[in-house]
Design a protein around this motif. Structure first.
Motif, PDB file in Angstrom:
ATOM      1  N   PHE A 207      53.193 -53.313 -67.610  1.00 55.63           N
ATOM      2  CA  PHE A 207      52.612 -52.915 -66.332  1.00 55.63           C
ATOM      3  C   PHE A 207      51.270 -52.229 -66.516  1.00 55.63           C
ATOM      4  N   SER A 208      50.605 -52.471 -67.648  1.00 59.12           N
ATOM      5  CA  SER A 208      49.365 -51.738 -67.910  1.00 59.12           C
ATOM      6  C   SER A 208      48.327 -51.983 -66.826  1.00 59.12           C
ATOM      7  N   SER A 209      48.247 -53.220 -66.321  1.00 58.20           N
ATOM      8  CA  SER A 209      47.261 -53.510 -65.280  1.00 58.20           C
ATOM      9  C   SER A 209      47.544 -52.724 -64.009  1.00 58.20           C
ATOM     10  N   GLU A 210      48.815 -52.730 -63.604  1.00 58.77           N
ATOM     11  CA  GLU A 210      49.187 -52.048 -62.366  1.00 58.77           C
ATOM     12  C   GLU A 210      48.988 -50.539 -62.512  1.00 58.77           C
ATOM     13  N   ALA A 212      46.892 -49.082 -64.422  1.00 56.22           N
ATOM     14  CA  ALA A 212      45.452 -48.810 -64.403  1.00 56.22           C
ATOM     15  C   ALA A 212      44.966 -48.687 -62.963  1.00 56.22           C
ATOM     16  N   GLN A 213      45.476 -49.553 -62.092  1.00 59.48           N
ATOM     17  CA  GLN A 213      45.082 -49.478 -60.677  1.00 59.48           C
ATOM     18  C   GLN A 213      45.581 -48.187 -60.042  1.00 59.48           C
TER      19      GLN A 213
ATOM     20  N   LEU B   4      38.345 -48.477 -63.500  1.00 61.39           N
ATOM     21  CA  LEU B   4      39.392 -49.481 -63.616  1.00 61.39           C
ATOM     22  C   LEU B   4      38.979 -50.539 -64.630  1.00 61.39           C
ATOM     23  N   LEU B   7      39.472 -49.146 -68.147  1.00 62.04           N
ATOM     24  CA  LEU B   7      40.910 -49.118 -68.464  1.00 62.04           C
ATOM     25  C   LEU B   7      41.427 -50.517 -68.768  1.00 62.04           C
ATOM     26  N   GLN B   8      41.034 -51.453 -67.929  1.00 59.83           N
ATOM     27  CA  GLN B   8      41.529 -52.813 -68.099  1.00 59.83           C
ATOM     28  C   GLN B   8      40.985 -53.463 -69.360  1.00 59.83           C
ATOM     29  N   ASN B  11      43.130 -52.208 -72.037  1.00 58.92           N
ATOM     30  CA  ASN B  11      44.402 -52.928 -71.977  1.00 58.92           C
ATOM     31  C   ASN B  11      44.264 -54.330 -72.543  1.00 58.92           C
ATOM     32  N   VAL B 258      43.724 -58.187 -62.477  1.00 61.14           N
ATOM     33  CA  VAL B 258      43.477 -57.064 -61.575  1.00 61.14           C
ATOM     34  C   VAL B 258      42.330 -57.356 -60.611  1.00 61.14           C
TER      35      VAL B 258
END
Lengths: 396, 305
Positions: A207-210, A212-213, B4, B7-8, B11, B258
């Protein structure tokens, strides 16, 4: 005696089988109380089905002969496949000639087995899934639910978010029917704004993307519905991402089936439920301590609701003195729900769904070192689901 | 939005190094031994189960990781000797069938040994928590650890492949297998080493990810498809290609996942936007693959066309 009743009596005497076949399943004629359990006992969600099976078996063991009758229990694994479950249900009813079918965990399985079981007049008791259709327009006199209506736990969390005055909640659920229903349920009782609404893939593990949001939007709280392994991953990653100061509201995400895996990462997270293992009443203390002793794990709602299904069957069969041929009497006895539920107040509404209290629960590390949920406050008292008034139960 | 993005990106890199660890072995086995190994994902899963078991036994993640390595070598060697060795001369279809069978056997065995409930591995104390990034944003230390470990392994592999004798043989094997064999190299031994190396790398990847994800049967299959994409983009048999391919695929995947929905949300309602975005994100990876294959049919660093 009028001619009409004479005729009826004669036909009953000459053709007992034919006359009764409409409503009384052949299983009702023998002296054995046979119960079929259908649960998901393999695959990623096996832990839920195991809890439910254990809960039912525990009650059966404690009571001994359910309803004072010789009891036989058949356990079937539905493999979380509706097609297989429907076949299993038919086999239970037609070949095994069970008197009651108990289960399942998942709503799509319930939808698949509902008709094959109830159309034969056999009683179906769902100990977890409680879909809206069977609570409303499609309610059925042969169908009872010992859990909840699916929306209710989400409504609990919505009501809590509302009472906390949150203005900016981030919603996240897997993209399938129950996930969309969950967010709809939350919105039923929450009127504030939303920081974002994300539907994740079913079975997603990272869930890293979620997260991050969520970190970027800084909402007042997160509401999520992530059953099973998805929830385990989300909770651990939520903790690792340093978000633990944000209120984490959930349903079916932080419970006794996921806590053994998430442990400390979940402590303090909030959920909505109809019960928690530390609810204070005599029946509950007996149930929880017996379960822990027998299975070495803390029971969750899955176990408690199945435990109640066994108690329900026991109480109803005793009321009719083991005579399962008078179906109206049996249904009336079931509807009375005359047993001590570990959750305290319990009764059936018009649609045979429970009328019960709902709580805000919090994940804690228990005194015995295991993890479980704990009641923090009561959110709803004697809560009736919102579909009950659409139910027109005819007597047949 | 910039927050964001950063961060992404992190990730993406984290997923990238993880994919690289799995893809490195797959690309070597595919490129040098010409074996299509669908069971490569199984090794990733087994690595995670090993570390979960050993960490629980010893009470320490680090001991778990250390003990996992000999176990991984053993599994790799046993698989090579018992199954894979018999597949070298067979057609790709036979290899696919046999290794697919292995996937099923392995998944059931894991269920019998470890049960159906997902296991969990506690994050090591040293790497728990998160570090402040910018503003209110934080990033998990453990994911930074994965990036560092992955890059270290990549560097190590780079050195081994470019500056050692075995590395030379590996490169030669990927380019022209028949010639290497003709020059008197014990190809059987080389293959066993290659397969075991790949197995250890995949197990290592599984072990690294275990504290983040729940350890579950079937976790290998979910990652395998993306790994095959990485191998194809990077060029079969090329470690360098696997590395660049993995980072490329992962960054495109995470950023697309995202920012796709965010852009789409301007025009669609959230559920539909996410649905479309979710569909688009994995498509981006395949579009990327198509574009690269169009320009370079052998992949970025492919030896064979």
């Amino acid at each position: 005696m009028t001619t009409k009743t004479m005729l009826l009596a004669t036909s009953l005497l000459t053709l007992p089988g034919a006359a009764l076949a409409q409503d009384v399943p052949p299983a009702a004629q023998d002296d054995v109380l046979k119960i079929g359990l259908i649960y998901t006992l393999s695959g990623p969600a096996a832990a839920l089905g195991e809890q439910a099976r254990n809960g039912f078996m525990l009650a059966a063991e404690r009571i001994g002969e359910l309803g004072g009758m010789e009891t036989e229990i058949v356990v079937i694994d539905d493999e979380q496949r509706p097609d297989k479950a429907a076949d299993d249900a038919r086999e239970l009813v037609q070949r095994e000639e069970v008197d009651f079918v108990v289960g399942p965990i998942f709503s799509n399985i319930l939808v698949a087995i509902h008709q094959p079981v109830t159309e034969t007049g056999t009683i179906l008791i769902s100990t977890n899934a409680g879909t809206s259709n069977f609570a409303g327009a499609e309610c059925n006199p042969n169908f009872f639910v010992t859990s909840y209506q699916n929306d209710q736990n989400h409504e609990v969390m919505g009501a809590y978010a509302e009472s906390e005055g949150y203005q900016n909640v981030f919603l996240m659920a897997p993209n399938y029917q129950a996930g969309r229903d969950s967010l709809a349920g939350f919105k039923n009782s929450y009127t504030g704004g939303f920081a974002g609404e994300v539907f994740t893939e079913m079975g997603q593990l990272d869930f890293s993307s979620e997260l991050a949001q969520i970190a970027a939007f800084q909402p007042d709280a997160l509401f999520t519905f992530m059953p099973g392994g998805m929830g385990v991953n989300l909770v651990k990653q939520f903790d690792q991402a340093g978000l633990s100061s944000m209120p984490f509201l959930s349903a079916f995400t932080v419970d006794e089936t996921t806590l053994p895996a998430t442990q400390d990462a979940a402590v303090g997270l909030l959920g909505g439920a109809n019960w928690a293992p530390d609810l204070e009443n005599e029946a509950n203390e007996a149930f929880v301590s017996a379960y822990i002793e027998e299975y070495g794990a803390v029971p969750g709602t899955y176990a408690m609701q199945a435990y109640d299904a066994a108690q329900l069957i026991d109480s109803a069969v005793r009321k009719v003195d083991g005579d399962l041929t008078d179906r109206d009497a049996l249904r009336a006895a079931l509807k009375e729900a005359d047993f001590d539920s570990p959750r305290g107040d319990f009764s059936f509404g018009v649609n045979n769904y429970p009328v019960q209290d709902f709580y805000l629960v919090e994940a804690v590390k228990r005194d015995d070192g295991m993890y479980g949920t704990s009641v923090r406050e009561k959110i709803f008292d004697d809560y009736v689901d919102t579909y009950a008034d659409q139910c027109q139960m005819d007597a047949s | 939005m910039a927050n964001l993005f950063v961060l992404q990106l992190l990730n993406g890199v984290q997923l990238g190094v993880l994919l690289f660890l799995i893809a490195a072995g797959l690309t070597l086995v595919f490129g040098i031994m010409d074996v299509v190994n669908l069971a490569h994902g199984v090794l990733y899963m087994v690595g995670a189960y090993f570390v979960a078991t050993f960490a629980a036994l010893t009470g320490s993640f680090w001991w778990g990781l250390l003990l996992m390595l000999p176990a991984a070598i053993a599994v790799g060697l046993i698989l090579e000797v018992v199954v894979i060795r018999r597949l070298y001369a067979r057609s790709h279809l036979d290899q696919v069938l046999a290794t697919f069978g292995l996937v099923m056997i392995a998944n059931e065995t894991v269920k019998i040994v470890w049960g159906t409930s997902p296991l969990s591995v506690p994050t090591p104390e040293l790497l728990s928590g998160s570090i402040p990034l910018m503003g209110p944003l934080r990033y998990p230390v453990y994911r930074v650890g994965i990036i560092v470990a992955g890059l270290a392994v990549a560097l190590g592999l780079f050195l081994v492949i470019n500056y050692t004798r075995i590395g030379m043989l590996l490169r030669a094997g990927a380019t022209n297998r028949a010639m290497v064999s003709a020059l008197g190299v014990d190809i059987g031994k080389l293959f066993a080493i290659v397969f075991t190396l790949g197995a250890v790398l995949a197990c290592f990847a599984g072990a690294l990810i275990a504290p983040i994800l729940s350890v579950d049967t079937g976790m290998g299959e979910s990652v395998l498809i993306l790994t095959f994409v990485v191998v194809v983009i990077g060029g079969i048999g090329s470690i360098k290609g696997a590395f660049l391919g993995a980072i490329l695929v992962a960054v495109v995947d995470t950023l697309g996942g995202v920012f796709g929905p965010i852009l789409l949300r301007e025009v669609l309602d959230p559920s539909a936007a996410n649905q479309t975005g979710r569909m688009l994100a994995p498509m981006l990876v395949y579009i990327l693959m198509a574009v690269i294959l169009f320009a370079k049919p052998a992949g970025l660093f492919g030896a064979k066309a």
